[in-house]
Design an enzyme around this catalytic site. Structure first.
Site, PDB file in Angstrom:
ATOM      1  N   GLY A  14       0.763  -1.237   0.000  1.00 21.82           N
ATOM      2  CA  GLY A  14       0.000   0.000   0.000  1.00 21.82           C
ATOM      3  C   GLY A  14       0.794   1.288   0.000  1.00 21.82           C
ATOM      4  O   GLY A  14       0.334   2.291   0.542  1.00 21.82           O
ATOM      5  N   ASN A  16       1.228   3.054  -2.592  1.00 21.48           N
ATOM      6  CA  ASN A  16       0.402   3.966  -3.410  1.00 21.48           C
ATOM      7  C   ASN A  16      -0.808   4.476  -2.629  1.00 21.48           C
ATOM      8  O   ASN A  16      -1.194   5.637  -2.768  1.00 21.48           O
ATOM      9  CB  ASN A  16      -0.034   3.279  -4.708  1.00 21.48           C
ATOM     10  CG  ASN A  16       1.079   3.290  -5.741  1.00 21.48           C
ATOM     11  OD1 ASN A  16       1.414   4.345  -6.273  1.00 21.48           O
ATOM     12  ND2 ASN A  16       1.659   2.132  -6.001  1.00 21.48           N
ATOM     13  N   LEU A  92      -4.480  -6.808  -7.196  1.00 24.39           N
ATOM     14  CA  LEU A  92      -4.027  -7.885  -8.082  1.00 24.39           C
ATOM     15  C   LEU A  92      -5.147  -8.748  -8.664  1.00 24.39           C
ATOM     16  O   LEU A  92      -4.883  -9.767  -9.277  1.00 24.39           O
ATOM     17  CB  LEU A  92      -3.020  -8.782  -7.345  1.00 24.39           C
ATOM     18  CG  LEU A  92      -1.726  -8.089  -6.946  1.00 24.39           C
ATOM     19  CD1 LEU A  92      -0.788  -9.057  -6.266  1.00 24.39           C
ATOM     20  CD2 LEU A  92      -1.051  -7.448  -8.152  1.00 24.39           C
ATOM     21  N   ASN A 109      -6.215   2.890 -12.503  1.00 22.48           N
ATOM     22  CA  ASN A 109      -5.249   1.878 -12.070  1.00 22.48           C
ATOM     23  C   ASN A 109      -3.848   2.439 -12.274  1.00 22.48           C
ATOM     24  O   ASN A 109      -3.611   3.234 -13.181  1.00 22.48           O
ATOM     25  CB  ASN A 109      -5.419   0.604 -12.919  1.00 22.48           C
ATOM     26  CG  ASN A 109      -4.457  -0.496 -12.506  1.00 22.48           C
ATOM     27  OD1 ASN A 109      -4.255  -0.748 -11.318  1.00 22.48           O
ATOM     28  ND2 ASN A 109      -3.835  -1.162 -13.472  1.00 22.48           N
ATOM     29  N   HIS A 111       0.046   1.209 -13.032  1.00 23.99           N
ATOM     30  CA  HIS A 111       0.817   0.035 -13.476  1.00 23.99           C
ATOM     31  C   HIS A 111       2.291   0.433 -13.588  1.00 23.99           C
ATOM     32  O   HIS A 111       2.606   1.483 -14.151  1.00 23.99           O
ATOM     33  CB  HIS A 111       0.285  -0.474 -14.824  1.00 23.99           C
ATOM     34  CG  HIS A 111       0.970  -1.730 -15.252  1.00 23.99           C
ATOM     35  ND1 HIS A 111       0.670  -2.961 -14.704  1.00 23.99           N
ATOM     36  CD2 HIS A 111       1.983  -1.937 -16.130  1.00 23.99           C
ATOM     37  CE1 HIS A 111       1.459  -3.872 -15.241  1.00 23.99           C
ATOM     38  NE2 HIS A 111       2.260  -3.280 -16.106  1.00 23.99           N
ATOM     39  N   ASP A 152      -5.172  -4.015 -18.164  1.00 27.01           N
ATOM     40  CA  ASP A 152      -4.224  -2.927 -18.448  1.00 27.01           C
ATOM     41  C   ASP A 152      -4.441  -2.307 -19.830  1.00 27.01           C
ATOM     42  O   ASP A 152      -3.478  -1.862 -20.475  1.00 27.01           O
ATOM     43  CB  ASP A 152      -2.762  -3.422 -18.336  1.00 27.01           C
ATOM     44  CG  ASP A 152      -2.424  -3.940 -16.946  1.00 27.01           C
ATOM     45  OD1 ASP A 152      -3.016  -3.468 -15.965  1.00 27.01           O
ATOM     46  OD2 ASP A 152      -1.546  -4.829 -16.851  1.00 27.01           O
ATOM     47  N   GLU A 181       5.329   6.430  -9.524  1.00 31.56           N
ATOM     48  CA  GLU A 181       3.936   6.037  -9.232  1.00 31.56           C
ATOM     49  C   GLU A 181       3.338   6.945  -8.166  1.00 31.56           C
ATOM     50  O   GLU A 181       2.199   7.399  -8.280  1.00 31.56           O
ATOM     51  CB  GLU A 181       3.878   4.591  -8.734  1.00 31.56           C
ATOM     52  CG  GLU A 181       4.298   3.564  -9.755  1.00 31.56           C
ATOM     53  CD  GLU A 181       4.185   2.148  -9.206  1.00 31.56           C
ATOM     54  OE1 GLU A 181       3.195   1.832  -8.537  1.00 31.56           O
ATOM     55  OE2 GLU A 181       5.111   1.352  -9.441  1.00 31.56           O
TER      56      GLU A 181
HETATM   57  C1  GRF Z   1       2.939  -1.065  -7.547  1.00 30.31           C
HETATM   58  O1  GRF Z   1       4.117  -1.172  -8.278  1.00 30.31           O
HETATM   59  C2  GRF Z   1       1.770  -0.960  -8.478  1.00 30.31           C
HETATM   60  O2  GRF Z   1       2.023  -0.243  -9.617  1.00 30.31           O
HETATM   61  C3  GRF Z   1       1.558  -2.391  -8.830  1.00 30.31           C
HETATM   62  O3  GRF Z   1       1.798  -3.106  -7.636  1.00 30.31           O
HETATM   63  C4  GRF Z   1       2.654  -2.361  -6.790  1.00 30.31           C
HETATM   64  C5  GRF Z   1       1.911  -2.137  -5.507  1.00 30.31           C
HETATM   65  O4  GRF Z   1       2.623  -1.418  -4.581  1.00 30.31           O
HETATM   66  N1  GRF Z   1       0.295  -2.601  -9.469  1.00 30.31           N
HETATM   67  P1  GRF Z   1       1.936  -0.817  -3.287  1.00 30.31           P
HETATM   68  O5  GRF Z   1       1.050  -1.910  -2.679  1.00 30.31           O
HETATM   69  O6  GRF Z   1       1.150   0.396  -3.664  1.00 30.31           O
HETATM   70  O7  GRF Z   1       3.084  -0.506  -2.380  1.00 30.31           O
END
Ligand code: GRF
Length: 210
Positions: A14, A16, A92, A109, A111, A152, A181
């Site tokens: 998490g 992000n 996921l 999303n 990626h 995607d 990101e």
């Molecule tokens: C990130 O690289 C995101 O782009 C991908 O999975 C990873 C998740 O990271 N889909 P987090 O859980 O946000 O740390």
């Protein structure tokens, strides 16, 4: 007008999600996270939600007898929390057509590659960076895109590139891409909740730049 609600869907650590929480605290996103929905129990994202007084729920697909039952639970949860938008932040699992159509052009999303490279089936987490290195790519990066029925494949909002450097390991590359990101996702979410993103076929236009 009430503050817009974002449901953040996660499966892992998490970072992000944290970037979104921080951006909201700094006043950079004009919305609130109404709930965190995790596809897995015990992930650190849930701790982040707790630490920030955000309601969270674990909804594991394998617990449901059918895809329909899973969708019903998901859609009921989203409506219970009055979610206006969905952000997939390291989520996921794949959302069904039913869920996507109910939130058309309202799901983003993130990626960790420059789509259409290193995306789609099997390209998640560290595997994306392993694939970029194995291919010998000289640049990679991150993409924020709208979610459609495919994997995607939705219209791209933002992309930013970074060089693949000699000596990079998948982990080093992942860290460099993650920094991107954490900047791109809050920026895109902020525009989305302010209704500044206009989807014209495959093209996403930022409204004040029309
Ligand atoms: C990130 O690289 C995101 O782009 C991908 O999975 C990873 C998740 O990271 N889909 P987090 O859980 O946000 O740390």
């Amino acid at each position: 007008m009430r503050l817009k609600n974002i449901a953040v869907m996660v499966s892992g650590g998490g970072t992000n999600l944290q970037a979104l929480i921080d951006a909201i605290k700094k006043g950079e996103i004009n919305a609130k996270i109404c709930c965190v929905i995790s596809s897995k129990a015990g992930v650190y994202s849930l701790e982040r939600a707790r630490n920030n007084d955000i309601p969270s729920i674990v909804i594991e697909k394998k617990e449901f007898l059918s895809e329909q039952d899973y969708d019903t639970k998901l859609l009921n949860t989203l409506s219970e929390f009055n979610a206006d938008f969905i952000v997939l932040a390291g989520f996921l699992s794949i959302l069904s057509k039913k869920v996507v159509s109910q939130y058309k052009n309202k799901i983003l999303n993130i990626h960790p590659s420059l789509i259409p490279s290193f995306c789609g089936k099997g390209h998640y987490g560290i595997k994306v960076h392993e694939a970029a290195l194995a291919y010998g790519a000289k640049v990679t990066g991150a993409t924020v895109h709208f979610v459609d029925e495919g994997m995607d494949t939705g219209p791209i909002v933002f992309q930013e590139a970074t060089e693949v450097l000699p000596g990079d390991t998948p982990e080093i590359l992942q860290q460099r891409v993650m920094k991107i990101e954490h900047r791109l996702l809050p920026k895109a979410v902020s525009l989305l909740v302010d209704d500044m993103l206009y989807v014209d076929g495959r093209n996403v236009v930022i409204k004040n730049s029309l």
